[in-house]
Every structure is written in C-alpha cells, then in structure tokens.
Scaffold this motif. Structure first.
Motif, PDB file in Angstrom:
ATOM      1  N   THR A 141       0.829  -1.205   0.000  1.00 49.17           N
ATOM      2  CA  THR A 141       0.000   0.000   0.000  1.00 49.17           C
ATOM      3  C   THR A 141       0.860   1.250   0.000  1.00 49.17           C
ATOM      4  OG1 THR A 141      -1.828  -1.097   1.164  1.00 49.17           O
ATOM      5  CG2 THR A 141      -1.727   1.306   1.296  1.00 49.17           C
ATOM      6  N   ARG A 142       1.902   1.246   0.798  1.00 53.67           N
ATOM      7  CA  ARG A 142       2.726   2.445   0.945  1.00 53.67           C
ATOM      8  C   ARG A 142       3.507   2.795  -0.322  1.00 53.67           C
ATOM      9  NH1 ARG A 142       5.086   1.978   7.194  1.00 53.67           N
ATOM     10  NH2 ARG A 142       3.123   2.624   8.199  1.00 53.67           N
ATOM     11  N   ILE A 143       3.730   1.811  -1.211  1.00 52.96           N
ATOM     12  CA  ILE A 143       4.428   2.140  -2.456  1.00 52.96           C
ATOM     13  C   ILE A 143       3.451   2.426  -3.593  1.00 52.96           C
ATOM     14  CG2 ILE A 143       6.504   0.869  -1.827  1.00 52.96           C
ATOM     15  CD1 ILE A 143       5.617  -1.369  -3.684  1.00 52.96           C
ATOM     16  N   GLY A 144       2.148   2.439  -3.289  1.00 56.17           N
ATOM     17  CA  GLY A 144       1.193   2.945  -4.257  1.00 56.17           C
ATOM     18  C   GLY A 144       0.244   1.953  -4.879  1.00 56.17           C
ATOM     19  N   HIS A 145       0.329   0.667  -4.502  1.00 55.01           N
ATOM     20  CA  HIS A 145      -0.616  -0.301  -5.055  1.00 55.01           C
ATOM     21  C   HIS A 145      -1.934  -0.241  -4.287  1.00 55.01           C
ATOM     22  CE1 HIS A 145       2.712  -1.625  -7.359  1.00 55.01           C
ATOM     23  NE2 HIS A 145       3.280  -2.379  -6.425  1.00 55.01           N
ATOM     24  N   THR A 146      -3.015  -0.602  -4.947  1.00 51.25           N
ATOM     25  CA  THR A 146      -4.315  -0.716  -4.289  1.00 51.25           C
ATOM     26  C   THR A 146      -4.437  -2.135  -3.751  1.00 51.25           C
ATOM     27  OG1 THR A 146      -5.291   0.922  -5.767  1.00 51.25           O
ATOM     28  CG2 THR A 146      -6.801  -0.539  -4.587  1.00 51.25           C
ATOM     29  N   VAL A 147      -4.470  -2.274  -2.431  1.00 57.01           N
ATOM     30  CA  VAL A 147      -4.368  -3.582  -1.787  1.00 57.01           C
ATOM     31  C   VAL A 147      -5.662  -3.912  -1.067  1.00 57.01           C
ATOM     32  CG1 VAL A 147      -3.097  -4.991  -0.121  1.00 57.01           C
ATOM     33  CG2 VAL A 147      -1.885  -3.280  -1.484  1.00 57.01           C
ATOM     34  N   ALA A 148      -6.141  -5.143  -1.280  1.00 55.21           N
ATOM     35  CA  ALA A 148      -7.283  -5.672  -0.536  1.00 55.21           C
ATOM     36  C   ALA A 148      -6.831  -6.933   0.191  1.00 55.21           C
ATOM     37  CB  ALA A 148      -8.445  -5.989  -1.467  1.00 55.21           C
ATOM     38  N   VAL A 149      -7.080  -6.973   1.489  1.00 58.35           N
ATOM     39  CA  VAL A 149      -6.734  -8.137   2.318  1.00 58.35           C
ATOM     40  C   VAL A 149      -8.005  -8.950   2.535  1.00 58.35           C
ATOM     41  CG1 VAL A 149      -5.816  -8.915   4.530  1.00 58.35           C
ATOM     42  CG2 VAL A 149      -4.893  -6.850   3.455  1.00 58.35           C
ATOM     43  N   TYR A 150      -7.945 -10.230   2.200  1.00 57.60           N
ATOM     44  CA  TYR A 150      -9.091 -11.122   2.352  1.00 57.60           C
ATOM     45  C   TYR A 150      -8.860 -12.071   3.525  1.00 57.60           C
ATOM     46  CZ  TYR A 150     -10.662  -9.458  -2.168  1.00 57.60           C
ATOM     47  OH  TYR A 150     -11.088  -8.656  -3.202  1.00 57.60           O
ATOM     48  N   GLU A 151      -9.851 -12.162   4.399  1.00 58.82           N
ATOM     49  CA  GLU A 151      -9.756 -12.992   5.606  1.00 58.82           C
ATOM     50  C   GLU A 151     -11.019 -13.836   5.735  1.00 58.82           C
ATOM     51  OE1 GLU A 151      -9.190 -15.062   8.634  1.00 58.82           O
ATOM     52  OE2 GLU A 151      -7.508 -13.710   8.163  1.00 58.82           O
TER      53      GLU A 151
END
Length: 213
Positions: A164-174
């Motif tokens: 996330t901090r380098i600019g990607h759009t991140v989704a965490v699935y749990e």
C-alpha cells in the motif's frame, strides 16, 4: 577477568509484572509497559555495538539491534523508532510475542547475561505510539495496480502495508469474521492485548488498505 565498562555487573532483572490481585480482575497483559522504561535505559546501554553483531543473524527479521539500542539508551525515541521500523512493520507485536533468539545470540552470553533486547524492542514500540510517531503513511501516488493479499495474519498484514505504501491498491481477504488471523484468534490477551492490533489496522485503513472478511 576485568570488567572496565560494567557489562558483567549489570545482570538481567526480572521484568516487573502487575500485582496478582490486579491481574485477577481482567485479561490484560501481565507486564506493565511503563515499568519497563528504567530497565530499558539500563539494558540498552549494555549493548557493546559489536564489530560482528551476532544478534543480527539471530533475529529472523534482521533487526538493526545495536543501532536502536544506542538510541534507546539515550532516550532518543524518534531515532530508535525509525531504526526499528526500518526492518519491522509491527514491533509492538514482535516485542511481545517473539521468543527472542537474538538474546541467545548476544555476545554478552559468553560470560554474562545478554541484553534484554525483547524488552527494549517492546518499550520502543510503545513509545512510538505514545509519542504519536506511528502516523499513517499513505502513498503520494497510485501505481494503478491492484494486489490481493490472502490471509490477515502478521505476514499478510506486513505485505499489505508495504504494498500500500508504495502505491498499489491492496485488498486483504480474511475467512474469519475479523481481521488479524493468528494475532486475533491464536494469541491470548494476557500476551498481547487486542488494542495493539486494532490501532495498527486503523492505521492501515487510513493509508488506503482495504479489508474483506
């Protein structure tokens, strides 16, 4: 053997614990955080900044232990926080839960007690939050790429935060109903209170990480 610097005369002390009658009333952590600070100042000052710091190889994360020990010994918590976060996304977790193989690798174990590295790490991590150093770090620009992270345990959360901090759009699935994985459902509160996990998740949300349970 001579001991001009007093390393051998400063033995390992037991970490202060909350009184038993107080601990019986809740499920909170056994050890009181603020009571670690005098011990930390003393123990961090014992670090010899070895030419070959074996604690580096003993630490699975490669933490820069002599560097943040030096800053903690002087009470420079900002610099200590920067050095600790350079290799560790979640020092408030590892400072409480890690079995501390770095201490077994400490050179002082040759003829004395090792530096209580784990306690120093926990104290620095707590100071990071108490002094407001753990501010969200959203990316300055987005890469346009999307990443899915499967599982919200410590490894998944660390990967998600870095991406996330380098600019990607991140989704965490749990698959569970709440975020945290082993940290949420495998660690009892007396080892690590869940507030440490919750505030880190809120920091990640503020940075742009998305969570799907």
């Amino acid at each position: 053997m001579t001991d001009p610097h007093g390393f051998l005369r400063t033995p390992r002390r037991p970490v202060p614990a909350r009184p038993a009658e107080e601990r019986l009333s809740d499920w909170n952590e056994i050890y009181a955080g603020q009571s670690l600070l005098p011990l930390v100042s003393e123990q961090a000052g014992r670090c010899m900044d070895c030419g070959i710091p074996f604690c580096h190889s003993g630490c699975p994360l490669g933490n820069l232990i002599p560097e943040w020990n030096a800053y903690a010994a002087r009470g420079d918590w900002w610099a200590a926080a920067e050095r600790l976060h350079a290799t560790n996304n979640f020092p408030e977790f590892t400072g409480r839960l890690c079995p501390a193989p770095c201490e077994e690798a400490c050179v002082l174990t040759i003829n004395a007690d090792p530096v209580t590295i784990k306690n120093v790490e926990q104290a620095i991590a707590d100071q990071i939050w108490e002094r407001g150093y753990a501010t969200p770090q959203p990316p300055q620009r987005l890469s346009g790429m999307t990443v899915a992270v499967i599982g919200s345990g410590p490894a998944g959360l660390a990967a998600a935060q870095q991406l996330t901090r380098i600019g990607h759009t991140v989704a965490v699935y749990e698959r569970a109903d709440r975020i945290g994985g082993l940290l949420r459902y495998g660690i009892p509160a007396f080892k690590m209170e869940k507030r440490h996990l919750d505030r880190r998740i809120e920091q990640m949300r503020a940075e742009g990480t998305r969570f799907r349970t």
